[in-house]
Design a protein around this motif. Sequence first.
Motif, PDB file in Angstrom:
ATOM      1  N   GLU A   1       3.713  34.258  74.655  1.00 36.99           N
ATOM      2  CA  GLU A   1       3.077  32.959  74.843  1.00 36.99           C
ATOM      3  C   GLU A   1       3.715  31.885  73.951  1.00 36.99           C
ATOM      4  O   GLU A   1       4.179  32.193  72.844  1.00 36.99           O
ATOM      5  N   ASP A   2       3.708  30.640  74.426  1.00 36.82           N
ATOM      6  CA  ASP A   2       4.173  29.525  73.600  1.00 36.82           C
ATOM      7  C   ASP A   2       3.358  29.492  72.308  1.00 36.82           C
ATOM      8  O   ASP A   2       2.141  29.671  72.310  1.00 36.82           O
ATOM      9  N   GLY A   3       4.040  29.307  71.182  1.00 38.66           N
ATOM     10  CA  GLY A   3       3.399  29.283  69.876  1.00 38.66           C
ATOM     11  C   GLY A   3       3.363  30.631  69.174  1.00 38.66           C
ATOM     12  O   GLY A   3       3.158  30.700  67.969  1.00 38.66           O
ATOM     13  N   ALA A   4       3.574  31.712  69.909  1.00 39.59           N
ATOM     14  CA  ALA A   4       3.541  33.052  69.320  1.00 39.59           C
ATOM     15  C   ALA A   4       4.888  33.380  68.674  1.00 39.59           C
ATOM     16  O   ALA A   4       5.910  32.767  68.966  1.00 39.59           O
TER      17      ALA A   4
ATOM     18  N   THR B   1      16.300  26.236  67.177  1.00 33.21           N
ATOM     19  CA  THR B   1      16.174  24.919  66.554  1.00 33.21           C
ATOM     20  C   THR B   1      15.547  25.097  65.184  1.00 33.21           C
ATOM     21  O   THR B   1      15.012  26.161  64.866  1.00 33.21           O
ATOM     22  N   GLY B   2      15.615  24.062  64.372  1.00 32.17           N
ATOM     23  CA  GLY B   2      15.008  24.127  63.046  1.00 32.17           C
ATOM     24  C   GLY B   2      15.998  24.584  62.003  1.00 32.17           C
ATOM     25  O   GLY B   2      17.193  24.310  62.087  1.00 32.17           O
ATOM     26  N   ASN B   3      15.522  25.330  61.023  1.00 35.84           N
ATOM     27  CA  ASN B   3      16.325  25.774  59.891  1.00 35.84           C
ATOM     28  C   ASN B   3      17.050  27.071  60.260  1.00 35.84           C
ATOM     29  O   ASN B   3      16.591  28.164  59.929  1.00 35.84           O
ATOM     30  N   VAL B   4      18.197  26.937  60.924  1.00 32.09           N
ATOM     31  CA  VAL B   4      18.957  28.100  61.396  1.00 32.09           C
ATOM     32  C   VAL B   4      20.175  28.286  60.501  1.00 32.09           C
ATOM     33  O   VAL B   4      20.998  27.386  60.386  1.00 32.09           O
ATOM     34  N   SER B   5      20.292  29.441  59.864  1.00 31.95           N
ATOM     35  CA  SER B   5      21.476  29.742  59.062  1.00 31.95           C
ATOM     36  C   SER B   5      21.634  31.252  58.984  1.00 31.95           C
ATOM     37  O   SER B   5      20.673  32.005  59.146  1.00 31.95           O
ATOM     38  N   GLY B   6      22.854  31.676  58.763  1.00 30.53           N
ATOM     39  CA  GLY B   6      23.126  33.104  58.648  1.00 30.53           C
ATOM     40  C   GLY B   6      23.271  33.775  59.997  1.00 30.53           C
ATOM     41  O   GLY B   6      23.458  33.134  61.025  1.00 30.53           O
TER      42      GLY B   6
ATOM     43  N   PRO C   1      19.267  39.172  63.444  1.00 33.05           N
ATOM     44  CA  PRO C   1      18.251  38.577  64.293  1.00 33.05           C
ATOM     45  C   PRO C   1      17.484  37.464  63.568  1.00 33.05           C
ATOM     46  O   PRO C   1      17.434  37.423  62.343  1.00 33.05           O
ATOM     47  N   PHE C   2      16.919  36.552  64.363  1.00 29.20           N
ATOM     48  CA  PHE C   2      16.143  35.436  63.839  1.00 29.20           C
ATOM     49  C   PHE C   2      14.695  35.581  64.295  1.00 29.20           C
ATOM     50  O   PHE C   2      14.425  36.061  65.393  1.00 29.20           O
ATOM     51  N   SER C   3      13.776  35.154  63.441  1.00 28.22           N
ATOM     52  CA  SER C   3      12.358  35.160  63.781  1.00 28.22           C
ATOM     53  C   SER C   3      11.860  33.727  63.782  1.00 28.22           C
ATOM     54  O   SER C   3      12.244  32.920  62.939  1.00 28.22           O
ATOM     55  N   GLY C   4      10.988  33.419  64.729  1.00 25.54           N
ATOM     56  CA  GLY C   4      10.411  32.088  64.812  1.00 25.54           C
ATOM     57  C   GLY C   4       9.292  32.074  65.823  1.00 25.54           C
ATOM     58  O   GLY C   4       8.834  33.121  66.284  1.00 25.54           O
ATOM     59  N   ASN C   5       8.841  30.874  66.171  1.00 28.54           N
ATOM     60  CA  ASN C   5       7.762  30.707  67.139  1.00 28.54           C
ATOM     61  C   ASN C   5       8.324  30.160  68.440  1.00 28.54           C
ATOM     62  O   ASN C   5       9.198  29.290  68.435  1.00 28.54           O
TER      63      ASN C   5
END
Length: 76
Positions: free
Chosen positions: A11-14, A30-35, A38-42
């Motif tokens: 779901e959006d926001g999860a 988008t946002g603070n992406v570096s390195g 895998p990436f975690s976000g919403n």
Amino acid sequence: MFSLKPLTEVEDGASIETPSNFDPAEYRLTGNVSGDGPFSGNVAHHGWKATKCDVPQWSGNKKTEMIVAPIEVEIA
């Protein structure tokens, strides 16, 4: 002509985690992406994927093949 389905059922926001070798066509970060991933976000948007694409064969002429929508003229 097209059928669509979400790229993820999340779901959006999860929260979601990308695979470490994700395809940039599937995930836009988008946002603070570096390195490295895998990436975690919403999830801001679940994305869409076509499951069907039945475009009829073009039967027009070369001059008009790139027209997306014709000129509309209202006759009074």
